[in-house]
Write a protein that holds these residues in place. Sequence first.
Motif, short mmCIF file in Angstrom:
data_model
loop_
_atom_site.label_atom_id
_atom_site.label_comp_id
_atom_site.label_asym_id
_atom_site.label_seq_id
_atom_site.Cartn_x
_atom_site.Cartn_y
_atom_site.Cartn_z
N GLN A 202 0.83 -1.20 0.00
CA GLN A 202 0.00 0.00 0.00
C GLN A 202 0.87 1.25 0.00
N HIS A 203 1.88 1.26 0.86
CA HIS A 203 2.74 2.45 1.01
C HIS A 203 3.61 2.68 -0.23
N GLU A 204 4.27 1.63 -0.71
CA GLU A 204 5.23 1.80 -1.80
C GLU A 204 4.62 1.72 -3.20
N ALA A 205 3.56 0.93 -3.35
CA ALA A 205 3.01 0.72 -4.70
C ALA A 205 1.57 1.21 -4.83
N GLY A 206 0.95 1.60 -3.73
CA GLY A 206 -0.42 2.09 -3.81
C GLY A 206 -1.43 1.03 -4.20
N MET A 207 -1.14 -0.22 -3.86
CA MET A 207 -2.10 -1.28 -4.18
C MET A 207 -2.18 -2.28 -3.04
N PRO A 208 -3.36 -2.86 -2.83
CA PRO A 208 -3.47 -3.91 -1.83
C PRO A 208 -2.82 -5.21 -2.32
N HIS A 209 -2.50 -6.07 -1.39
CA HIS A 209 -1.86 -7.35 -1.71
C HIS A 209 -2.71 -8.17 -2.67
N THR A 210 -4.02 -8.12 -2.52
CA THR A 210 -4.92 -8.86 -3.40
C THR A 210 -4.70 -8.47 -4.86
N TYR A 211 -4.59 -7.17 -5.13
CA TYR A 211 -4.37 -6.71 -6.51
C TYR A 211 -3.02 -7.20 -7.02
N TYR A 212 -2.01 -7.13 -6.17
CA TYR A 212 -0.68 -7.59 -6.55
C TYR A 212 -0.74 -9.07 -6.94
N GLU A 213 -1.43 -9.87 -6.15
CA GLU A 213 -1.53 -11.30 -6.44
C GLU A 213 -2.25 -11.57 -7.75
N VAL A 214 -3.28 -10.79 -8.06
CA VAL A 214 -3.98 -10.93 -9.34
C VAL A 214 -3.04 -10.58 -10.49
N LEU A 215 -2.31 -9.49 -10.35
CA LEU A 215 -1.36 -9.08 -11.39
C LEU A 215 -0.29 -10.14 -11.59
N VAL A 216 0.22 -10.72 -10.51
CA VAL A 216 1.23 -11.78 -10.62
C VAL A 216 0.66 -12.98 -11.36
N ALA A 217 -0.55 -13.43 -10.96
CA ALA A 217 -1.15 -14.59 -11.62
C ALA A 217 -1.31 -14.34 -13.11
N LEU A 218 -1.76 -13.16 -13.49
CA LEU A 218 -1.92 -12.85 -14.91
C LEU A 218 -0.57 -12.76 -15.62
N SER A 219 0.43 -12.21 -14.95
CA SER A 219 1.75 -12.06 -15.59
C SER A 219 2.39 -13.41 -15.86
N GLU A 220 2.06 -14.43 -15.08
CA GLU A 220 2.64 -15.75 -15.23
C GLU A 220 1.84 -16.65 -16.17
N ALA A 221 0.66 -16.21 -16.59
CA ALA A 221 -0.20 -17.00 -17.46
C ALA A 221 0.21 -16.83 -18.93
N PRO A 222 -0.01 -17.85 -19.75
CA PRO A 222 0.27 -17.71 -21.18
C PRO A 222 -0.51 -16.53 -21.77
N GLY A 223 0.20 -15.68 -22.49
CA GLY A 223 -0.45 -14.51 -23.09
C GLY A 223 -0.91 -13.49 -22.07
N ARG A 224 -0.47 -13.66 -20.82
CA ARG A 224 -0.88 -12.76 -19.72
C ARG A 224 -2.40 -12.65 -19.62
N ARG A 225 -3.08 -13.78 -19.78
CA ARG A 225 -4.54 -13.81 -19.72
C ARG A 225 -5.00 -15.10 -19.08
#
Length: 179
Positions: free
Chosen positions: A34-57
């Motif tokens: 929240q302090h450094e990136a302005g996002m909750p951990h839940t959003y970070y985890e969603v972004l990570v899951a998408l970044s690791e998926a084929p085609g980022r989807r």
Amino acid sequence: MSEPRWLSDEEQKVWRDFSAATRMLQAHLEGQLQHEAGMPHTYYEVLVALSEAPGRRLRMSELADARKASRSRLSHAVARLEANGWVRRESCPTDKRGSWAVLTAEGFAALEEAAPGHVEAVRESLFDPLTPEQVEALGEISAAVLARLSPKCAAAEAELALREESGDLRDTPELAEAD
């Protein structure tokens, strides 16, 4: 009715220390993001899951399964990520009810910016205090607990998915309050 299997004094101490440590670790990591990136951990985890998926989807249902989140809760998070321009939804051409969550270039950039600080916070708060042997033991312990809970969680997730599809979620007070 059989007698409860009470915890020994040592088990009680371990349980309380473990419970406090996991709560503190989650709160620390949440605060860091929240302090450094302005996002909750839940959003970070969603972004990570998408970044690791084929085609980022990922299909929304697959993303919910990967995050161990209800579909309605995940839908709320993706809506907020869409508002930030970090994720977009696309209709599924083969299933009119399904949709895809797609990581945008802006979302990937936000993840790239957030990741170094988050990884350092994880390393500093979880791994640095442990010896290599303790890290190995923690991995084994985590795997054992996950193996015990996964079948129970899978059954609960299947029941929740059926209830979501039928619109019968409002019978569960804690879910009604979370939405």
